[in-house]
Motif scaffolding. Structure first.
Motif, mmCIF file in Angstrom:
data_model
loop_
_atom_site.group_PDB
_atom_site.id
_atom_site.type_symbol
_atom_site.label_atom_id
_atom_site.label_comp_id
_atom_site.label_asym_id
_atom_site.label_seq_id
_atom_site.Cartn_x
_atom_site.Cartn_y
_atom_site.Cartn_z
ATOM 1 N N GLN A 108 40.117 2.033 46.962
ATOM 2 C CA GLN A 108 38.724 2.449 46.951
ATOM 3 C C GLN A 108 37.810 1.234 46.992
ATOM 4 O OE1 GLN A 108 37.578 5.749 44.447
ATOM 5 N NE2 GLN A 108 39.731 6.198 44.038
ATOM 6 N N ASN A 167 37.567 15.832 43.287
ATOM 7 C CA ASN A 167 36.354 15.493 44.025
ATOM 8 C C ASN A 167 35.667 16.750 44.537
ATOM 9 O OD1 ASN A 167 34.348 14.211 45.427
ATOM 10 N ND2 ASN A 167 35.664 13.661 47.167
ATOM 11 N N PRO A 201 29.791 16.339 63.731
ATOM 12 C CA PRO A 201 29.214 15.006 63.869
ATOM 13 C C PRO A 201 27.727 15.082 64.197
ATOM 14 C CG PRO A 201 30.479 15.569 65.808
ATOM 15 C CD PRO A 201 30.704 16.666 64.818
ATOM 16 N N GLY A 202 27.035 13.992 63.907
ATOM 17 C CA GLY A 202 25.636 13.922 64.281
ATOM 18 C C GLY A 202 24.690 14.540 63.286
ATOM 19 N N GLY A 203 25.191 14.956 62.149
ATOM 20 C CA GLY A 203 24.330 15.642 61.213
ATOM 21 C C GLY A 203 23.667 14.744 60.187
ATOM 22 N N ALA A 204 23.795 13.436 60.345
ATOM 23 C CA ALA A 204 23.243 12.529 59.336
ATOM 24 C C ALA A 204 21.966 11.885 59.847
ATOM 25 C CB ALA A 204 24.261 11.458 58.992
ATOM 26 N N GLY A 205 21.112 11.531 58.941
ATOM 27 C CA GLY A 205 19.879 10.848 59.282
ATOM 28 C C GLY A 205 19.971 9.430 58.869
ATOM 29 N N VAL A 262 24.257 5.044 58.072
ATOM 30 C CA VAL A 262 24.202 6.160 59.028
ATOM 31 C C VAL A 262 24.004 7.529 58.380
ATOM 32 C CG1 VAL A 262 25.585 4.979 60.764
ATOM 33 C CG2 VAL A 262 26.730 6.384 59.039
ATOM 34 N N GLY A 263 24.078 7.617 57.052
ATOM 35 C CA GLY A 263 23.908 8.906 56.395
ATOM 36 C C GLY A 263 25.180 9.728 56.373
ATOM 37 N N LEU A 269 37.467 5.269 50.974
ATOM 38 C CA LEU A 269 38.895 5.051 50.800
ATOM 39 C C LEU A 269 39.427 4.288 52.014
ATOM 40 C CD1 LEU A 269 41.176 5.742 48.831
ATOM 41 C CD2 LEU A 269 41.547 7.839 50.124
ATOM 42 N N PRO A 303 30.441 12.970 51.849
ATOM 43 C CA PRO A 303 31.852 13.000 51.421
ATOM 44 C C PRO A 303 32.711 13.823 52.381
ATOM 45 C CG PRO A 303 30.438 13.228 49.515
ATOM 46 C CD PRO A 303 29.541 13.271 50.728
ATOM 47 N N MET A 344 41.505 11.079 43.383
ATOM 48 C CA MET A 344 40.764 11.218 44.633
ATOM 49 C C MET A 344 41.439 10.418 45.756
ATOM 50 S SD MET A 344 36.772 11.061 43.534
ATOM 51 C CE MET A 344 36.221 10.980 45.249
ATOM 52 N N ALA A 345 41.895 9.219 45.413
ATOM 53 C CA ALA A 345 42.554 8.383 46.415
ATOM 54 C C ALA A 345 43.822 9.053 46.921
ATOM 55 C CB ALA A 345 42.864 7.008 45.832
ATOM 56 N N ALA A 404 32.809 17.453 45.264
ATOM 57 C CA ALA A 404 31.716 17.272 46.226
ATOM 58 C C ALA A 404 32.209 17.064 47.646
ATOM 59 C CB ALA A 404 30.853 16.085 45.817
ATOM 60 N N ALA A 405 33.513 16.814 47.800
ATOM 61 C CA ALA A 405 34.031 16.488 49.133
ATOM 62 C C ALA A 405 33.996 17.715 50.050
ATOM 63 C CB ALA A 405 35.454 15.965 49.022
ATOM 64 N N THR A 406 33.531 17.533 51.246
ATOM 65 C CA THR A 406 33.546 18.587 52.255
ATOM 66 C C THR A 406 34.428 18.119 53.396
ATOM 67 O OG1 THR A 406 31.612 17.648 53.308
ATOM 68 C CG2 THR A 406 31.216 19.352 51.696
ATOM 69 N N PRO A 407 35.616 18.703 53.544
ATOM 70 C CA PRO A 407 36.590 18.175 54.519
ATOM 71 C C PRO A 407 36.117 18.232 55.965
ATOM 72 C CG PRO A 407 37.599 19.753 52.983
ATOM 73 C CD PRO A 407 36.124 19.831 52.784
ATOM 74 N N LYS A 409 32.897 18.610 58.813
ATOM 75 C CA LYS A 409 31.459 18.551 59.051
ATOM 76 C C LYS A 409 31.245 18.198 60.509
ATOM 77 C CE LYS A 409 28.839 15.283 58.737
ATOM 78 N NZ LYS A 409 27.891 14.177 58.660
ATOM 79 N N MET A 439 32.392 -3.774 49.358
ATOM 80 C CA MET A 439 32.369 -4.345 48.020
ATOM 81 C C MET A 439 33.560 -3.812 47.232
ATOM 82 S SD MET A 439 29.337 -4.494 49.496
ATOM 83 C CE MET A 439 28.642 -2.860 49.420
ATOM 84 N N ASP A 463 29.013 -6.726 52.052
ATOM 85 C CA ASP A 463 30.203 -7.189 52.766
ATOM 86 C C ASP A 463 30.990 -6.005 53.343
ATOM 87 O OD1 ASP A 463 31.406 -6.063 50.569
ATOM 88 O OD2 ASP A 463 32.551 -7.821 50.007
ATOM 89 N N ASN A 474 27.427 9.397 66.130
ATOM 90 C CA ASN A 474 26.429 8.974 65.148
ATOM 91 C C ASN A 474 26.761 7.580 64.654
ATOM 92 O OD1 ASN A 474 24.635 8.632 63.086
ATOM 93 N ND2 ASN A 474 25.372 10.325 61.827
ATOM 94 N N VAL A 517 33.458 -0.015 47.948
ATOM 95 C CA VAL A 517 32.073 0.438 47.986
ATOM 96 C C VAL A 517 31.444 -0.074 49.279
ATOM 97 C CG1 VAL A 517 29.828 0.352 46.848
ATOM 98 C CG2 VAL A 517 31.913 0.392 45.479
#
Lengths: 107, 107, 107, 107, 107
Positions: free
Chosen positions: D33, A94, A103-107, D40-41, D28, D44, A86-87, A96-99, A101, A1, D68, E14, D35
């Motif tokens: 940017q 930003n 993989p596989g840690g999302a639900g 998948v969870g 991004l 950032p 941020m862009a 909140a951004a964590t560079p 992580k 979107m 979309d 994931n 949305v």
């Protein structure tokens, strides 16, 4: 979107019949002006979420509605300057951004 | 939807059968020329609304019509110079714009 | 629809089965080369109309044909230089253009 | 599909009803940017695969979901700098690349 | 369809369940890296045809497959330098091109 800014309503007297029952808004997508069907009641100055592609039809109310861009939500808070930072990859913009992580840690 | 200017009709003698019963117009989308099926009877010089994606098919008259860009409305008044000012963020060009509004105020 | 120039046929021996029964052409869309399914029998040098999006499928012959760009017509006369003049807003290049027209005059 | 970086969640209180049950993320795409609906969870900082077009609807959970752009996977390892090198044609950045191969050798 | 170069496979542990049974490839579209579902068994270095839009779904094997970009063919011979010459309008690069042809001569 897409993240767009609402500029003003658009008046088109001579248009196809399927189009008549919805408001049209001129929105700004980057530096390009487009026309979106308004499904949420946005006003000029609002930052909004616009959906395109075939999803724009159902978002406008029905599968046969001839829209390719529909306003589906008003963003609560949007700071275009912070967004540019941020862009550009400025981490201060930003927190909140964590560079990194694993993989596989999302639900 | 795109805001385009109608340039001229397009003649294509050798084309697929599904295409024959509608007028084609060359339209200007920014600085790019495209071809649109005309569903409203626009003439050269008109500023028009063009719908793309899958919505262009039904807007052209039927779900099986092979269009990806259809003219769906003629804009009553369009000033391209004022539009550029608004796109550049000049508030004087858009007196209706309200920069700040609390969320949730739309119906 | 896009206005493209046909450059040459494209040979792809290893391709999906649904693709085999139609000719593929390399076409020039502005300065970008794309591949289009040919539904009209165009030859190199032709200026053609190419339809994209979901309409490209039916234009290629059936709803399940996997095309996103199909040549649907050969333009009778196309002068790319005059087209550039028109796109730049030179009225001498477009004698048919009428800059002002009241809305609602189309059928 | 697009390779995007997740920036932050997006809050939109006033949005269409069909949108409410999924998380939205600002991602991004190059320097733009957008949305995306998150299937998948992602968090950032993640590099993710985003699917667009009509496939974004089913990827978000159902054919009538108005998306979309949907996040469909988190990339295990993505080095944007090495990616730029590969895009520029630097072979050292892509030891697996084989510049020449006879056609027809794939199954 | 797009003419892309295959860069390398993409690993995403994931990801949504509908995605698991097909290989994903990072492809280069001009200077932009995208992810495509591989339906033909391409390898890094191949020049391939990628189909987008809704056609990418069926090209990937089924109407409900969530792809918006699918590799549908490997190009037998592709010379990117000659392609650039042709795009720039150099006739020596395209001996098959015939600049002028009467309309209506195709079947």
């Amino acid at each position: 979107m897409l993240i767009c800014k609402v500029l003003k309503p658009l008046v088109s007297t001579n248009r196809i019949a399927d189009f008549q029952h919805k408001h049209l808004q001129v929105v700004l997508d980057g530096s390009t002006q487009k026309v979106a069907v308004d499904a949420v009641g946005a006003i000029p100055g609002d930052w909004v979420i616009c959906v395109g592609s075939s999803a724009a039809r159902e978002a406008a109310g029905s599968k046969s509605y001839p829209s390719d861009l529909t306003i589906v939500g008003i963003i609560d808070h949007w700071d275009p300057e912070a967004a540019k930072e941020m862009a550009a990859g400025n981490p201060a913009a930003n927190p909140a951004a964590t560079p990194a992580k694993p993989p596989g840690g999302a639900g």
